[in-house]
Write a protein that holds these residues in place. Structure first.
Motif, PDB file in Angstrom:
ATOM      1  N   VAL A  68     -10.886  23.941   4.029  1.00 24.01           N
ATOM      2  CA  VAL A  68     -11.810  24.688   4.643  1.00 24.01           C
ATOM      3  C   VAL A  68     -13.324  24.398   4.985  1.00 24.01           C
ATOM      4  O   VAL A  68     -14.133  24.540   5.811  1.00 24.01           O
ATOM      5  N   ARG A  69     -13.650  23.442   3.911  1.00 24.75           N
ATOM      6  CA  ARG A  69     -15.221  22.773   4.700  1.00 24.75           C
ATOM      7  C   ARG A  69     -15.133  21.595   5.344  1.00 24.75           C
ATOM      8  O   ARG A  69     -15.963  21.627   5.786  1.00 24.75           O
ATOM      9  N   ALA A  70     -14.100  21.208   5.910  1.00 23.04           N
ATOM     10  CA  ALA A  70     -13.331  19.644   6.708  1.00 23.04           C
ATOM     11  C   ALA A  70     -13.678  21.039   7.785  1.00 23.04           C
ATOM     12  O   ALA A  70     -14.597  20.277   8.209  1.00 23.04           O
ATOM     13  N   THR A  71     -13.321  22.153   8.059  1.00 22.11           N
ATOM     14  CA  THR A  71     -13.239  22.403   9.379  1.00 22.11           C
ATOM     15  C   THR A  71     -14.939  23.404   9.734  1.00 22.11           C
ATOM     16  O   THR A  71     -15.533  23.168  10.829  1.00 22.11           O
ATOM     17  N   ALA A  72     -15.801  24.041   8.720  1.00 18.24           N
ATOM     18  CA  ALA A  72     -16.831  23.863   8.376  1.00 18.24           C
ATOM     19  C   ALA A  72     -17.888  22.820   9.138  1.00 18.24           C
ATOM     20  O   ALA A  72     -18.832  23.193  10.013  1.00 18.24           O
ATOM     21  N   TYR A  73     -17.559  21.975   8.615  1.00 17.12           N
ATOM     22  CA  TYR A  73     -18.536  20.690   8.556  1.00 17.12           C
ATOM     23  C   TYR A  73     -18.639  20.370  10.294  1.00 17.12           C
ATOM     24  O   TYR A  73     -19.127  19.859  11.544  1.00 17.12           O
ATOM     25  N   ASP A  74     -16.616  20.072  10.821  1.00 11.03           N
ATOM     26  CA  ASP A  74     -16.445  20.093  11.631  1.00 11.03           C
ATOM     27  C   ASP A  74     -17.615  20.108  13.076  1.00 11.03           C
ATOM     28  O   ASP A  74     -17.287  20.244  14.006  1.00 11.03           O
ATOM     29  N   PHE A  75     -17.735  21.829  13.108  1.00 15.14           N
ATOM     30  CA  PHE A  75     -17.766  23.165  13.601  1.00 15.14           C
ATOM     31  C   PHE A  75     -19.187  23.246  13.768  1.00 15.14           C
ATOM     32  O   PHE A  75     -19.738  23.002  14.869  1.00 15.14           O
ATOM     33  N   ALA A  76     -19.878  22.791  12.561  1.00 13.91           N
ATOM     34  CA  ALA A  76     -21.654  23.048  12.618  1.00 13.91           C
ATOM     35  C   ALA A  76     -21.453  21.551  13.440  1.00 13.91           C
ATOM     36  O   ALA A  76     -23.073  21.902  13.729  1.00 13.91           O
ATOM     37  N   LEU A  77     -21.464  20.696  13.352  1.00 15.59           N
ATOM     38  CA  LEU A  77     -22.007  19.016  13.934  1.00 15.59           C
ATOM     39  C   LEU A  77     -21.802  19.072  14.907  1.00 15.59           C
ATOM     40  O   LEU A  77     -21.529  17.808  15.616  1.00 15.59           O
ATOM     41  N   SER A  78     -20.676  19.576  15.146  1.00 13.57           N
ATOM     42  CA  SER A  78     -20.543  20.011  17.320  1.00 13.57           C
ATOM     43  C   SER A  78     -21.476  19.331  17.958  1.00 13.57           C
ATOM     44  O   SER A  78     -22.763  20.482  17.598  1.00 13.57           O
ATOM     45  N   PRO A  79     -21.567  18.854  18.969  1.00 17.69           N
ATOM     46  CA  PRO A  79     -23.122  18.074  19.502  1.00 17.69           C
ATOM     47  C   PRO A  79     -22.779  19.374  20.632  1.00 17.69           C
ATOM     48  O   PRO A  79     -23.758  19.507  21.078  1.00 17.69           O
ATOM     49  N   TRP A  80     -21.286  20.391  20.933  1.00 14.08           N
ATOM     50  CA  TRP A  80     -22.002  21.320  22.207  1.00 14.08           C
ATOM     51  C   TRP A  80     -22.675  22.306  21.824  1.00 14.08           C
ATOM     52  O   TRP A  80     -23.606  23.251  22.656  1.00 14.08           O
ATOM     53  N   HIS A  81     -23.667  22.292  20.250  1.00 11.23           N
ATOM     54  CA  HIS A  81     -24.509  23.434  19.908  1.00 11.23           C
ATOM     55  C   HIS A  81     -25.976  23.553  20.707  1.00 11.23           C
ATOM     56  O   HIS A  81     -26.180  24.282  20.927  1.00 11.23           O
ATOM     57  N   ARG A  82     -26.447  21.578  21.368  1.00  9.22           N
ATOM     58  CA  ARG A  82     -27.562  21.442  21.833  1.00  9.22           C
ATOM     59  C   ARG A  82     -27.201  22.569  23.345  1.00  9.22           C
ATOM     60  O   ARG A  82     -28.552  23.102  23.423  1.00  9.22           O
ATOM     61  N   PHE A  83     -26.417  22.564  24.051  1.00 13.12           N
ATOM     62  CA  PHE A  83     -25.887  23.298  25.200  1.00 13.12           C
ATOM     63  C   PHE A  83     -26.565  24.969  25.089  1.00 13.12           C
ATOM     64  O   PHE A  83     -26.281  25.683  26.011  1.00 13.12           O
ATOM     65  N   ARG A  84     -26.146  25.156  24.048  1.00 19.56           N
ATOM     66  CA  ARG A  84     -26.496  26.972  23.282  1.00 19.56           C
ATOM     67  C   ARG A  84     -28.022  27.522  23.362  1.00 19.56           C
ATOM     68  O   ARG A  84     -28.493  26.688  22.675  1.00 19.56           O
ATOM     69  N   PRO A  85     -28.063  28.406  24.025  1.00 17.85           N
ATOM     70  CA  PRO A  85     -29.643  28.884  23.988  1.00 17.85           C
ATOM     71  C   PRO A  85     -29.819  29.418  22.900  1.00 17.85           C
ATOM     72  O   PRO A  85     -31.442  29.213  22.392  1.00 17.85           O
ATOM     73  N   ARG A  86     -28.970  29.641  21.721  1.00 20.28           N
ATOM     74  CA  ARG A  86     -29.529  30.362  20.678  1.00 20.28           C
ATOM     75  C   ARG A  86     -29.774  29.358  20.079  1.00 20.28           C
ATOM     76  O   ARG A  86     -30.479  29.844  19.114  1.00 20.28           O
ATOM     77  N   TYR A  87     -29.842  28.084  19.940  1.00 19.86           N
ATOM     78  CA  TYR A  87     -29.681  26.559  19.182  1.00 19.86           C
ATOM     79  C   TYR A  87     -30.574  25.814  19.723  1.00 19.86           C
ATOM     80  O   TYR A  87     -30.446  24.885  19.325  1.00 19.86           O
ATOM     81  N   ARG A  88     -31.978  25.942  20.854  1.00 20.03           N
ATOM     82  CA  ARG A  88     -31.604  25.068  21.617  1.00 20.03           C
ATOM     83  C   ARG A  88     -33.273  25.158  20.813  1.00 20.03           C
ATOM     84  O   ARG A  88     -34.164  23.716  20.889  1.00 20.03           O
ATOM     85  N   HIS A  89     -34.081  25.959  20.344  1.00 21.75           N
ATOM     86  CA  HIS A  89     -34.734  25.860  19.461  1.00 21.75           C
ATOM     87  C   HIS A  89     -34.563  25.505  17.733  1.00 21.75           C
ATOM     88  O   HIS A  89     -33.915  26.378  17.564  1.00 21.75           O
TER      89      HIS A  89
END
Length: 374
Positions: free
Chosen positions: A170-191
């Motif tokens: 579970v930890r490896a899956t959570a880390y992979d999701f958290a470090l995904s570069p696609w989050h930078r394109f989500r409006p809620r995580y731009r700031h």
């Protein structure tokens, strides 16, 4: 407990397994024995052997953990205990609650999949949210990553339940999701989110976020969570020398900006304090299971709808497609040397006389064509 043939020293892997089966961290073992956490890590990795008065206390503790494990085997819940208590994570603010009992409220009764999942979630989720916060610097993303990882774990529960280290899965899956570069394109995580209130915590978080994602993840696993070097390299999918270089570079970067954290033990303590300073709460386990099932139903229905649309399109194509081959009509080409067709024009005077003569003849039949003498 003295060293003798009757009481041999357990191998390093067995020492760690006994500690994890007892839901204890390296820091808690070190506090009970009276040594540093680094010494406990050396005992568990085989770099050093227990000796002296501290070594005897450590072996006594291992013997008590062994007796507890044998009692659990006799009660019939050894497998479930080992499955859900082996987190492979050490530290105070970065691991699960050591007082929590991952075997559930009825240790003598086999757990249902839902009960086993809830036990694993309650044991690992709070600490995993804090770890992911140090990895990303975002509170909401940390909660979302952990919940998403557990949703995937519930969808693949037979696989996760049989894994030797389900918490590590579970930890490896959570880390992979958290470090995904696609989050930078989500409006809620731009700031950026508001930083920690304490100046020292804010500086440490800035130093961590300035590291590369691979260095940050490796440093968190080794100095924060407490994995040994081979386990850190395996979880980060790197070679052991590469993982060691990442740790050294990350430590050097932290020590450059914060010289007081040049000691790994101090760095571990500060990481735990920084993680514990934030009030991060994970969703309830039933809500995560319901969300996982709801997501699975959505994608199942979407797959069914796509399959039905594909079948309908195929049937329509078969219904309207020609049954024989029709060669395409070639485009027209200009032919030179052929006069264009001439439409019939008005009759000349001679042609009109001939027409009138033919119409005035009373005879009809073959005799009309008979030649007449001149």
């Amino acid at each position: 407990m003295t060293q003798s043939p009757a009481t041999p020293i357990p191998p390093p892997t067995e020492r760690r397994r006994l500690r994890e089966a007892g839901s204890l961290t390296q820091a808690q073992i070190a506090e009970r024995v009276g040594v540093s956490r680094r010494t406990v890590r050396a005992w568990e990795t085989g770099r050093a052997a227990p000796s002296g008065r501290e070594g005897e206390a450590y072996l006594d503790l291992l013997r008590s953990l062994e007796e507890r494990r044998e009692d659990q085997e006799r009660s019939g819940d050894r497998d479930m205990t080992e499955r859900h208590s082996g987190t492979g994570a050490e530290g105070d603010g970065l691991v699960g609650d050591a007082a929590a009992d991952p075997t559930g409220p009825h240790p003598g009764r086999p757990l249902t999949p839902a009960q086993a999942f809830d036990a694993l979630y309650a044991f690992c989720a709070p600490a995993l949210v804090r770890q992911t916060y140090l990895l990303t610097g975002r509170r909401e993303l940390a909660r979302e990553s952990v919940e998403r990882a557990f949703e995937i774990a519930w969808q693949r529960w037979p696989e996760v339940a049989r894994d030797p280290d389900p918490a590590g899965w579970v930890r490896a899956t959570a880390y992979d999701f958290a470090l995904s570069p696609w989050h930078r394109f989500r409006p809620r995580y731009r700031h950026p989110e508001p930083p920690p209130a304490d100046t020292a915590d804010r500086l440490l978080l800035d130093v961590l976020l300035d590291l590369t994602p691979s260095q940050r993840r490796t440093l968190l696993l080794y100095d924060g969570v407490g994995l040994d070097l081979p386990e850190t390299a395996a979880e980060t999918e790197a070679t052991t020398p590469a993982a060691a270089n990442r740790i050294l570079h990350a430590r050097a970067a932290v020590a450059t900006r914060m010289p007081t954290l040049s000691d790994p033990d101090d760095l571990h303590r500060r990481l735990a304090e920084l993680a514990s300073a934030e009030r991060l709460r994970a969703a309830a386990a039933p809500a995560v299971r319901e969300g996982s099932e709801r997501r699975a139903r959505f994608w199942t229905r979407a797959a069914i709808a796509f399959t039905v649309a594909l079948i309908g399109t195929t049937a329509l194509t078969l219904r309207t497609a020609p049954t024989r081959y029709e060669p395409p009509v070639p485009p027209g080409a200009t032919v030179h040397g052929v006069p264009p067709p001439v439409a019939p024009g008005p009759l000349s005077h001679k042609e009109q006389r001939l027409r009138d003569k033919l119409r005035s003849e009373p005879h009809a039949g073959p005799e009309r064509l008979a030649p007449q003498p001149f």
